[in-house]
Design an enzyme around this catalytic site. Structure first.
Site, PDB file in Angstrom:
ATOM      1  N   TYR A  39       0.838  -1.201   0.000  1.00 21.44           N
ATOM      2  CA  TYR A  39       0.000   0.000   0.000  1.00 21.44           C
ATOM      3  C   TYR A  39       0.875   1.253   0.000  1.00 21.44           C
ATOM      4  CZ  TYR A  39      -3.745   3.188   1.575  1.00 21.44           C
ATOM      5  OH  TYR A  39      -4.663   4.220   1.695  1.00 21.44           O
ATOM      6  N   ASN A  85     -14.335  -0.852  13.638  1.00 23.49           N
ATOM      7  CA  ASN A  85     -14.192  -1.977  14.578  1.00 23.49           C
ATOM      8  C   ASN A  85     -14.688  -1.610  15.971  1.00 23.49           C
ATOM      9  OD1 ASN A  85     -13.086  -3.778  12.803  1.00 23.49           O
ATOM     10  ND2 ASN A  85     -11.131  -3.993  13.845  1.00 23.49           N
ATOM     11  N   GLN A 117       2.828   7.182  15.328  1.00 24.53           N
ATOM     12  CA  GLN A 117       2.102   8.444  15.428  1.00 24.53           C
ATOM     13  C   GLN A 117       1.739   8.967  14.048  1.00 24.53           C
ATOM     14  OE1 GLN A 117       4.562  11.497  17.179  1.00 24.53           O
ATOM     15  NE2 GLN A 117       6.316  10.998  15.905  1.00 24.53           N
ATOM     16  N   GLY A 141       3.073   1.476  -3.106  1.00 24.22           N
ATOM     17  CA  GLY A 141       2.190   1.664  -4.269  1.00 24.22           C
ATOM     18  C   GLY A 141       1.743   3.111  -4.368  1.00 24.22           C
ATOM     19  N   ARG A 144      -3.387   8.523  16.232  1.00 23.37           N
ATOM     20  CA  ARG A 144      -3.942   8.816  14.913  1.00 23.37           C
ATOM     21  C   ARG A 144      -4.724  10.122  15.060  1.00 23.37           C
ATOM     22  NH1 ARG A 144      -0.991   5.150  14.079  1.00 23.37           N
ATOM     23  NH2 ARG A 144      -1.268   3.332  12.728  1.00 23.37           N
TER      24      ARG A 144
HETATM   25  P1  NAD Z   1     -12.566   1.801   0.306  1.00 22.57           P
HETATM   26  O1  NAD Z   1     -11.877   0.513   0.365  1.00 22.57           O
HETATM   27  O2  NAD Z   1     -13.853   1.970   1.050  1.00 22.57           O
HETATM   28  O3  NAD Z   1     -12.829   2.247  -1.194  1.00 22.57           O
HETATM   29  C1  NAD Z   1     -11.943   1.950  -2.242  1.00 22.57           C
HETATM   30  C2  NAD Z   1     -12.760   1.541  -3.448  1.00 22.57           C
HETATM   31  O4  NAD Z   1     -11.884   1.207  -4.530  1.00 22.57           O
HETATM   32  C3  NAD Z   1     -13.623   0.302  -3.183  1.00 22.57           C
HETATM   33  O5  NAD Z   1     -14.948   0.538  -3.577  1.00 22.57           O
HETATM   34  C4  NAD Z   1     -12.972  -0.782  -4.029  1.00 22.57           C
HETATM   35  O6  NAD Z   1     -13.871  -1.775  -4.458  1.00 22.57           O
HETATM   36  C5  NAD Z   1     -12.372   0.025  -5.154  1.00 22.57           C
HETATM   37  N1  NAD Z   1     -11.243  -0.631  -5.814  1.00 22.57           N
HETATM   38  C6  NAD Z   1     -10.198  -1.259  -5.232  1.00 22.57           C
HETATM   39  N2  NAD Z   1      -9.366  -1.752  -6.173  1.00 22.57           N
HETATM   40  C7  NAD Z   1      -9.908  -1.410  -7.370  1.00 22.57           C
HETATM   41  C8  NAD Z   1      -9.518  -1.646  -8.716  1.00 22.57           C
HETATM   42  N3  NAD Z   1      -8.400  -2.303  -9.012  1.00 22.57           N
HETATM   43  N4  NAD Z   1     -10.323  -1.172  -9.708  1.00 22.57           N
HETATM   44  C9  NAD Z   1     -11.465  -0.493  -9.416  1.00 22.57           C
HETATM   45  N5  NAD Z   1     -11.870  -0.256  -8.157  1.00 22.57           N
HETATM   46  C10 NAD Z   1     -11.097  -0.714  -7.151  1.00 22.57           C
HETATM   47  O7  NAD Z   1     -11.521   2.921   0.802  1.00 22.57           O
HETATM   48  P2  NAD Z   1     -11.753   4.475   1.081  1.00 22.57           P
HETATM   49  O8  NAD Z   1     -11.565   4.716   2.519  1.00 22.57           O
HETATM   50  O9  NAD Z   1     -12.966   4.945   0.423  1.00 22.57           O
HETATM   51  O10 NAD Z   1     -10.478   5.064   0.337  1.00 22.57           O
HETATM   52  C11 NAD Z   1     -10.576   5.696  -0.930  1.00 22.57           C
HETATM   53  C12 NAD Z   1      -9.205   6.181  -1.350  1.00 22.57           C
HETATM   54  O11 NAD Z   1      -8.696   7.102  -0.381  1.00 22.57           O
HETATM   55  C13 NAD Z   1      -8.181   5.063  -1.486  1.00 22.57           C
HETATM   56  O12 NAD Z   1      -7.370   5.322  -2.608  1.00 22.57           O
HETATM   57  C14 NAD Z   1      -7.372   5.173  -0.211  1.00 22.57           C
HETATM   58  O13 NAD Z   1      -6.058   4.724  -0.389  1.00 22.57           O
HETATM   59  C15 NAD Z   1      -7.432   6.673   0.065  1.00 22.57           C
HETATM   60  N6  NAD Z   1      -7.262   6.939   1.499  1.00 22.57           N
HETATM   61  C16 NAD Z   1      -8.293   6.726   2.368  1.00 22.57           C
HETATM   62  C17 NAD Z   1      -8.086   6.959   3.721  1.00 22.57           C
HETATM   63  C18 NAD Z   1      -9.183   6.776   4.733  1.00 22.57           C
HETATM   64  O14 NAD Z   1      -8.951   6.980   5.924  1.00 22.57           O
HETATM   65  N7  NAD Z   1     -10.389   6.454   4.354  1.00 22.57           N
HETATM   66  C19 NAD Z   1      -6.837   7.396   4.185  1.00 22.57           C
HETATM   67  C20 NAD Z   1      -5.820   7.567   3.269  1.00 22.57           C
HETATM   68  C21 NAD Z   1      -6.040   7.352   1.921  1.00 22.57           C
HETATM   69  N1  UDP Z   2      -6.291  -0.719  15.623  1.00 26.26           N
HETATM   70  C1  UDP Z   2      -6.665  -1.260  16.837  1.00 26.26           C
HETATM   71  N2  UDP Z   2      -7.720  -2.119  16.853  1.00 26.26           N
HETATM   72  C2  UDP Z   2      -8.439  -2.431  15.760  1.00 26.26           C
HETATM   73  C3  UDP Z   2      -8.075  -1.866  14.516  1.00 26.26           C
HETATM   74  C4  UDP Z   2      -6.990  -1.014  14.485  1.00 26.26           C
HETATM   75  O1  UDP Z   2      -6.048  -0.993  17.868  1.00 26.26           O
HETATM   76  O2  UDP Z   2      -9.410  -3.204  15.885  1.00 26.26           O
HETATM   77  C5  UDP Z   2      -5.175   0.224  15.583  1.00 26.26           C
HETATM   78  C6  UDP Z   2      -4.127  -0.080  14.524  1.00 26.26           C
HETATM   79  O3  UDP Z   2      -3.165  -0.972  15.039  1.00 26.26           O
HETATM   80  C7  UDP Z   2      -3.570   1.313  14.259  1.00 26.26           C
HETATM   81  C8  UDP Z   2      -4.755   2.241  14.471  1.00 26.26           C
HETATM   82  O4  UDP Z   2      -5.689   1.500  15.245  1.00 26.26           O
HETATM   83  O5  UDP Z   2      -2.570   1.635  15.199  1.00 26.26           O
HETATM   84  C9  UDP Z   2      -5.425   2.682  13.177  1.00 26.26           C
HETATM   85  O6  UDP Z   2      -5.693   1.525  12.420  1.00 26.26           O
HETATM   86  P1  UDP Z   2      -6.489   1.559  11.050  1.00 26.26           P
HETATM   87  O7  UDP Z   2      -6.466   0.169  10.521  1.00 26.26           O
HETATM   88  O8  UDP Z   2      -7.790   2.213  11.240  1.00 26.26           O
HETATM   89  O9  UDP Z   2      -5.645   2.535  10.104  1.00 26.26           O
HETATM   90  P2  UDP Z   2      -4.083   2.781   9.859  1.00 26.26           P
HETATM   91  O10 UDP Z   2      -3.886   4.162  10.303  1.00 26.26           O
HETATM   92  O11 UDP Z   2      -3.267   1.812  10.659  1.00 26.26           O
HETATM   93  O12 UDP Z   2      -3.910   2.573   8.402  1.00 26.26           O
END
Ligand code: NAD
Ligand code: UDP
Length: 331
Positions: free
Chosen positions: A154, A199, A285, A157, A220
């Site tokens: 991740y 969760n 952090q 990527g 976080r």
């Molecule tokens: P999510 O998993 O709910 O949504 C991602 C969507 O992308 C899903 O609907 C999934 O089916 C689709 N997807 C995955 N692989 C695919 C592919 N190869 N082709 C087409 N569709 C595909 O995640 P989210 O929380 O909505 O995150 C959306 C974006 O924001 C992601 O790129 C994620 O990396 C980024 N992001 C989210 C967070 C967060 O806290 N939610 C934090 C940092 C970055």
């Molecule tokens: N975490 C936790 N319990 C859970 C899920 C996550 O303690 O059931 C912790 C995880 O180890 C991390 C933080 O919560 O330190 C945030 O996790 P999340 O998977 O939401 O996102 P991340 O920031 O790690 O991508």
């Protein structure tokens, strides 16, 4: 307008549209623009049609099941590239596909943007900073990332995707935006995606043990989804914001243990905390410096953690009662 008039003057492609953030983005774009069409693309890997069910009836919304690791030939004017599983449980389930989604997906969407001369935004992540040695994280920080660990598919990527965005910008003069998203939460998170907020809320609502990984002292900073989406649209529409990545997140930093306490209090749960093993490479952090977003397009989060959590708890509470297919799949 006659019957055959084209109803919109701009088609916006949203990849990852059936996911948590993608579905909120589509709803917000349609609600605030009368003159756009949305082409929503998703392979439903971690998202669900449940999130876009109400949109599928909308005359200016079209869903296309497609994997962004394959080229896409469509005519669009603007692209939000969100496709990629965001939860560690989901992105580690098929790490090779995760890396392909970020890298091949970015190449395909950038190629599409180049051909159609579209503006394109990449949903990047605070994970590009890895386990940061400095806090809060500023965009200038290059990060501390393990290239071979379980989170690397991740993190690396997303880092490679950023490289591609800046190379396409320099080499092909593309109009690009790179948004570094910090932990975001809210309604429409998948109940089974394993992220900490979903969760803890589901565990608390069921009076089951709250699973804190490690000693819970890791921090976080949680941003409510409405604030995040406003930041995303603000960034896309800020012409000065393309030259550098921009952090979007809430700088209110708390420990995972504090989050557990707040969720227990807000739900009135009888749950007790269960301490489990900390997963590999879990960052200690994370806190955004958001001064760039503030100065460029006057963005800052508005929703307090307790308010956002209360709305999210209501969503999951109703979901648990309704027991739709999305939840049965989670059990
Ligand atoms: P999510 O998993 O709910 O949504 C991602 C969507 O992308 C899903 O609907 C999934 O089916 C689709 N997807 C995955 N692989 C695919 C592919 N190869 N082709 C087409 N569709 C595909 O995640 P989210 O929380 O909505 O995150 C959306 C974006 O924001 C992601 O790129 C994620 O990396 C980024 N992001 C989210 C967070 C967060 O806290 N939610 C934090 C940092 C970055
Ligand atoms: N975490 C936790 N319990 C859970 C899920 C996550 O303690 O059931 C912790 C995880 O180890 C991390 C933080 O919560 O330190 C945030 O996790 P999340 O998977 O939401 O996102 P991340 O920031 O790690 O991508």
């Amino acid at each position: 307008m006659n019957d055959f008039a084209y109803p919109s003057d701009r088609t916006i492609l949203v990849t990852g549209a059936a996911g948590f953030l993608g579905s909120h983005l589509c709803k917000k774009l349609l609600a605030t623009n009368d003159n756009i069409e949305i082409l929503a693309v998703d392979n439903l890997y971690s998202g669900t049609k449940y999130n876009i069910a109400e949109l599928e009836k909308h005359p200016r919304f079209e869903f296309l099941r497609h994997d962004v690791t394959n080229p896409l030939v469509v005519e669009v004017d603007e692209i939000y590239n969100l496709a990629c599983p965001a939860s560690p449980v989901h992105y580690q389930h098929d790490p090779v596909q995760t890396l392909k989604t970020s890298v091949h997906g970015a190449i395909n969407m950038l190629g599409l943007a180049k051909r159609t001369k579209s503006k394109i935004l990449q949903a990047s992540t605070s994970e590009v900073y890895g386990d940061p040695k400095t806090s809060p994280q500023r965009e200038e920080y290059w990060g501390n990332v393990n290239p071979i660990g379980i989170r690397s598919c991740y993190d690396e990527g997303k880092r490679a995707a950023e490289t591609l965005f800046f190379d396409y910008r320099r080499q092909h003069a593309l109009d690009t935006r790179v948004m570094r998203i910090f932990n975001t939460y809210g309604p429409s998170m998948h109940p089974n995606d394993g992220r900490v907020v979903s969760n803890f809320i589901i565990q608390a609502l069921k009076n089951e043990p709250i699973t804190v990984y490690g000693d819970g002292s890791q921090t976080r900073s949680f941003c409510y989804v409405d604030d995040l989406i406003n930041g995303m649209i603000g960034l896309m529409n800020c012409p000065q914001a393309g030259a550098e990545p921009v952090n979007i997140g809430n700088p209110h930093e708390i420990t995972v243990c504090q989050l557990a306490d707040i969720v227990i209090e807000l739900t009135g749960s009888k749950s007790k905390v269960d301490y489990l093993t900390l997963p590999g490479d879990d960052p200690l952090q994370r806190c955004p410096d958001i001064s760039k977003a503030k100065s460029l397009f006057n963005w800052e989060p508005k929703v307090q953690l307790e308010t956002g959590l209360a709305r999210t708890i209501k969503y999951f509470d109703e979901l648990l009662m309704a027991k739709p297919a999305v939840l049965q799949a989670a059990e």
